[in-house]
Design an enzyme around this catalytic site. Structure first.
Site: not given
Ligand SMILES: NC(=O)c1ccc[n+]([C@@H]2O[C@H](COP(=O)([O-])OP(=O)(O)OC[C@H]3O[C@@H](n4cnc5c(N)ncnc54)[C@H](OP(=O)(O)O)[C@@H]3O)[C@@H](O)[C@H]2O)c1
Length: 250
Positions: A15, A157-158
């Site tokens: 996701r 986190y930072v």
């Molecule tokens: N979206 C933003 O605004 C943003 C901004 C800056 C940086 N980021 C970075 O971008 C990356 C993705 O963020 P996102 O917002 O797309 O996150 P997200 O929607 O919360 O998705 C998290 C994903 O990680 C998986 N996951 C959780 N625990 C896990 C584990 N122990 N082992 C393997 N997979 C696991 C989840 O799968 P399950 O549901 O099956 O657990 C899900 O597929 C992250 O590193 C985040 O810090 C995001």
């Protein structure tokens, strides 16, 4: 088809940003290994979406913050794809609580370090032998623009995301002689499913502070992942690229 003949492992691909990284990389010809931890249905839906468009993808369950989980994921990934992993995208995240210094504990810091330092380290160690033998590989660490912004009440986190910068640079220098590239990609705030509760006023106010005057989309990030995964960036390593419409510099 910029990723033809490449096998790409995306952690947390079920996701959010990871999902779009998977679908976009598949549309460039990559075989996708989509890792997830909990939600098999969501992971299977992404695989079906890719297959419906003629792409190739496999979902692999496993907790990438544990040694055993990582060993299982890599073994399964190689068995299903029948090949070595060419590109690793360290994307998965757990909950990201915003905490004041009074409230944050060392365990809160460790929770973030587990995802952003421990998991990439374990995964890379499992993949090194193949990548060194192939004298090729691209490791893409998904960071965040918080490392430039220094968001308050979020130091857990930072700090962990900032560690990815030094890790990326050190790995790039150590692995460059083997043809393995390592880069850091820093998204700004890009709303995904988990941000559905955020008000439109808050989104509009953030958008007004972005020089390009629009919100980023998961595809904005995915296109940079494709660039760093592909041979188009074959002379780019140890770099930190921020995808946030100019919200921060660095
Ligand atoms: N979206 C933003 O605004 C943003 C901004 C800056 C940086 N980021 C970075 O971008 C990356 C993705 O963020 P996102 O917002 O797309 O996150 P997200 O929607 O919360 O998705 C998290 C994903 O990680 C998986 N996951 C959780 N625990 C896990 C584990 N122990 N082992 C393997 N997979 C696991 C989840 O799968 P399950 O549901 O099956 O657990 C899900 O597929 C992250 O590193 C985040 O810090 C995001």
């Amino acid at each position: 088809m910029r990723l033809k003949n490449k096998t790409v492992l995306v952690t947390g691909g079920s996701r959010g940003l990871g999902k779009v990284i998977c679908t976009s990389a598949a549309s460039e010809g990559a075989t996708i290994i989509l890792n997830y931890a909990h939600n098999q249905k969501q992971a299977s839906e992404v695989v079906s979406e890719i297959e419906d468009k003629g792409g190739k993808a496999y979902a692999v369950q496993g907790d990438i913050t544990s040694e055993e989980g990582v060993r299982t994921v890599i073994k399964e990934a190689k068995r299903l794809s029948g090949s070595a992993i060419d590109v690793l995208v360290n994307n998965a995240t757990g909950p990201q609580p915003e905490l004041s210094l009074e409230d944050a504990t060392w365990e809160d810091y460790e929770d973030q370090l587990r995802f952003f330092v421990k998991a990439p380290l374990l995964l890379v160690k499992e993949l090194l032998a193949d990548m060194k033998m192939n004298r090729a590989g691209s490791i893409i660490n998904i960071g965040s623009d918080v490392i430039q912004n220094g968001n308050p009440h979020f130091s857990n986190y930072v700090t962990a995301k900032s560690a990815m910068l030094g890790m990326t640079r050190s790995w790039a220098k150590e692995l460059g002689p083997y043809g393995i590239r390592v880069n850091l990609l820093n998204p700004g705030f890009i709303p995904v499913e988990r941000h559905d509760h955020i008000s439109s006023e808050a989104i509009e106010s953030y958008q007004a502070s972005i020089p390009l005057q629009r919100m980023g989309t998961p595809n904005d990030l995915a296109q940079s992942v494709i660039f760093l995964a592909s041979d188009e960036s074959s002379f780019v390593t140890g770099q930190s690229l921020t995808v946030n419409g100019g919200y921060t510099f660095g």
